[in-house]
Design an enzyme around this catalytic site. Structure first.
Site, PDB file in Angstrom:
ATOM      1  N   ASN B 189       0.833  -1.215   0.000  1.00 61.11           N
ATOM      2  CA  ASN B 189       0.000   0.000   0.000  1.00 61.11           C
ATOM      3  C   ASN B 189       0.866   1.264   0.000  1.00 61.11           C
ATOM      4  O   ASN B 189       0.623   2.195  -0.763  1.00 61.11           O
ATOM      5  CB  ASN B 189      -0.888   0.017   1.256  1.00 61.11           C
ATOM      6  CG  ASN B 189      -2.284  -0.507   0.975  1.00 61.11           C
ATOM      7  OD1 ASN B 189      -2.730  -0.490  -0.174  1.00 61.11           O
ATOM      8  ND2 ASN B 189      -2.966  -0.972   1.998  1.00 61.11           N
ATOM      9  N   HIS B 194      -2.937   2.691  -2.751  1.00 63.37           N
ATOM     10  CA  HIS B 194      -4.085   1.846  -2.360  1.00 63.37           C
ATOM     11  C   HIS B 194      -4.712   1.080  -3.513  1.00 63.37           C
ATOM     12  O   HIS B 194      -5.146  -0.058  -3.318  1.00 63.37           O
ATOM     13  CB  HIS B 194      -5.139   2.692  -1.632  1.00 63.37           C
ATOM     14  CG  HIS B 194      -4.709   3.029  -0.242  1.00 63.37           C
ATOM     15  ND1 HIS B 194      -4.805   2.128   0.795  1.00 63.37           N
ATOM     16  CD2 HIS B 194      -4.147   4.134   0.282  1.00 63.37           C
ATOM     17  CE1 HIS B 194      -4.317   2.676   1.902  1.00 63.37           C
ATOM     18  NE2 HIS B 194      -3.912   3.906   1.613  1.00 63.37           N
ATOM     19  N   ASP B 198      -5.597  -2.776  -3.241  1.00 60.76           N
ATOM     20  CA  ASP B 198      -6.925  -3.361  -3.523  1.00 60.76           C
ATOM     21  C   ASP B 198      -6.814  -4.471  -4.570  1.00 60.76           C
ATOM     22  O   ASP B 198      -7.490  -5.504  -4.480  1.00 60.76           O
ATOM     23  CB  ASP B 198      -7.888  -2.281  -4.039  1.00 60.76           C
ATOM     24  CG  ASP B 198      -8.349  -1.350  -2.917  1.00 60.76           C
ATOM     25  OD1 ASP B 198      -8.040  -1.651  -1.747  1.00 60.76           O
ATOM     26  OD2 ASP B 198      -9.012  -0.331  -3.216  1.00 60.76           O
ATOM     27  N   GLU B 224      -6.313  -7.161   5.414  1.00 58.03           N
ATOM     28  CA  GLU B 224      -5.678  -8.063   4.440  1.00 58.03           C
ATOM     29  C   GLU B 224      -5.764  -9.508   4.898  1.00 58.03           C
ATOM     30  O   GLU B 224      -5.029 -10.367   4.434  1.00 58.03           O
ATOM     31  CB  GLU B 224      -4.221  -7.661   4.198  1.00 58.03           C
ATOM     32  CG  GLU B 224      -3.282  -7.860   5.374  1.00 58.03           C
ATOM     33  CD  GLU B 224      -3.219  -6.664   6.318  1.00 58.03           C
ATOM     34  OE1 GLU B 224      -4.230  -5.920   6.407  1.00 58.03           O
ATOM     35  OE2 GLU B 224      -2.184  -6.494   6.962  1.00 58.03           O
TER      36      GLU B 224
END
Lengths: 115, 317
Positions: B189, B194, B198, B224
């Site tokens: 991240n 981000h 994702d 996660e």
């Protein structure tokens, strides 16, 4: 009442006689009719009004579904009359209505298509 | 319990017909033959309540005029029972009084079909009720789905996990649970942003869906972390599944960071039969295994045997 007995004695043919989804179960229904007639008549003879009422109720629900709306109509009229007489003795009006139902059933049997 | 046509086909909608007349059941079987529906049958009020509670049909066709418990009473009881309250009910009746119709709709009926049925009308009304029922089920299921990954969410996990542990204990069946956590996810991240994080979570979810069996329940546990419930699966088989997931993931390449591979650590806790462990205790064991896998260097599966119920547990305790 009792005057609405049909003058015609022609065989009755199911509205669904040519419907491939229905033909088989219409025949099964016709096969069941002689026994139903016998049971209704014996219930009548024995004064078993409640039993007669149940049989007539079932016939009312079934007739139109198998393509015989006149059976549903006649059985409905008989059931309505029976509901008012439960527990009381025989009555010529009931007998007339029952024989009308039986006549229609016999006409349906007579109208069975040859297989 | 008396049911006809009890050959439920997976995915087919199930319609329960409640009518005291055998003719009506026979007629409906013939009329709805080509509708890809499974028809269930009940011939009296009390029987119908039992079948509806056990089978949870998608739609009910209900006759009003039945001896003993009539259709109105059946409907009242179905609407009082949490298991059946949401099943749409179509009234099937030869009675045509306006008051009956009003009462039926007041009690919660969704539709009303008058006997004898018109074939076309019957089919479209049943189809319409089935469609509505499917949409309601879909909405209910959506509330259990994680928006990012499409896996089941934590709420679904909590409910299912408790059920599975209870089933394992009651029926002495094997059961395994894996907790899976992406390694060094925060740095992905932080380094790539981000959207890249994702994409990794969605990628892990895809691997989970692909590598686990039909009966396994894959969930996003939070952040996660993922959970995989493996019903009827002994620890040795569960370990094979987990190892496959781990190995598949480490070979994947990621379009947003081709230079950086992603690995996963897995903590597995399973039992080959009934155990005295509660759902919470079992989950803690899987969590400790996961922690152990991280401490041992990540990108590995660590296995814990959940103690069996009985003498061995007493010795161990």
């Amino acid at each position: 009442m009792g005057t609405d007995r049909p003058s015609s004695c022609l065989p009755l043919v199911s509205e669904f006689a040519h419907d491939p989804d229905m033909a088989e179960i219409v025949v099964e229904f016709l096969d069941s009719l002689p026994e139903r007639i016998e049971t209704m008549e014996s219930a009548w003879r024995d004064g078993a009004t409640r039993e007669l009422s149940t049989l007539v109720h079932q016939l009312k629900g079934a007739g139109g579904g198998y393509g015989y709306p006149s059976i549903t109509e006649a059985a409905g009229a008989l059931e309505a009359r029976l509901k008012g007489t439960e527990g009381s003795g025989p009555d010529s009006d009931i007998r007339d209505r029952l024989s009308h139902v039986v006549t229609l059933c016999r006409r349906a049997i007579a109208g069975r298509r040859p297989t | 319990m008396r049911t006809e046509a009890v050959h439920p086909v997976e995915g087919e909608q199930r319609v329960l017909v409640i009518d005291d007349s055998k003719d009506v059941h026979r007629l409906l079987q013939a009329r709805l033959r080509n509708e890809e529906l499974t028809l269930l049958s009940a011939y009296s009020g009390p029987e119908s309540l039992e079948v509806a509670t056990q089978q949870r049909p998608d739609v009910i066709l209900l006759d009003l005029d039945m001896p003993g418990m009539d259709g109105f009473e059946v409907m009242r009881r179905l609407k009082e029972n949490a298991a059946t309250i949401h099943i749409p009910i179509i009234i099937l009746s030869g009675q045509q009084s306006r008051q009956d119709k009003v009462t039926a709709f007041d009690l919660g009926a969704v539709d009303y079909i008058t006997k004898p049925f018109d074939l076309v009308e019957l089919r479209v009304r049943v189809r319409s009720a089935v469609r509505t029922s499917m949409l309601v089920q879909m909405l209910a299921q959506r509330a259990q789905i994680d928006g990012l990954t499409g896996l089941y969410n934590r709420a679904h996990f909590d409910a299912r996990w408790s059920e599975e542990v209870a089933g394992c204990t009651r029926h002495n069946r094997p059961l395994s649970l894996a907790l899976l956590d992406a390694d060094r996810f925060k740095s992905i991240n932080d380094t790539y942003g981000h959207p890249a994080g994702d994409a990794v979570l969605r990628g892990i979810a895809r691997v989970l869906r692909r590598e686990c069996r039909e009966s396994d329940i894959a969930c996003r546990f939070g952040g996660e972390e993922f959970a995989l419930i493996m019903p009827d699966t002994a620890l040795s088989s569960a370990e094979v599944v987990c190892e496959r997931i781990r190995a598949t993931l480490e070979t994947l390449s990621w379009p947003l960071h081709p230079e950086r591979f992603v690995t996963i650590s897995i903590g597995l806790a399973g039992a080959d039969g009934a155990t005295a462990a509660s759902a919470e205790a079992w989950l803690e064991m899987a969590d400790r295994s996961l922690y152990g896998a991280k401490n041992a260097g990540r990108n590995r599966v660590l296995v814990t045997t959940v103690p069996s119920r009985g003498p061995r547990l007493a010795q161990a305790g």
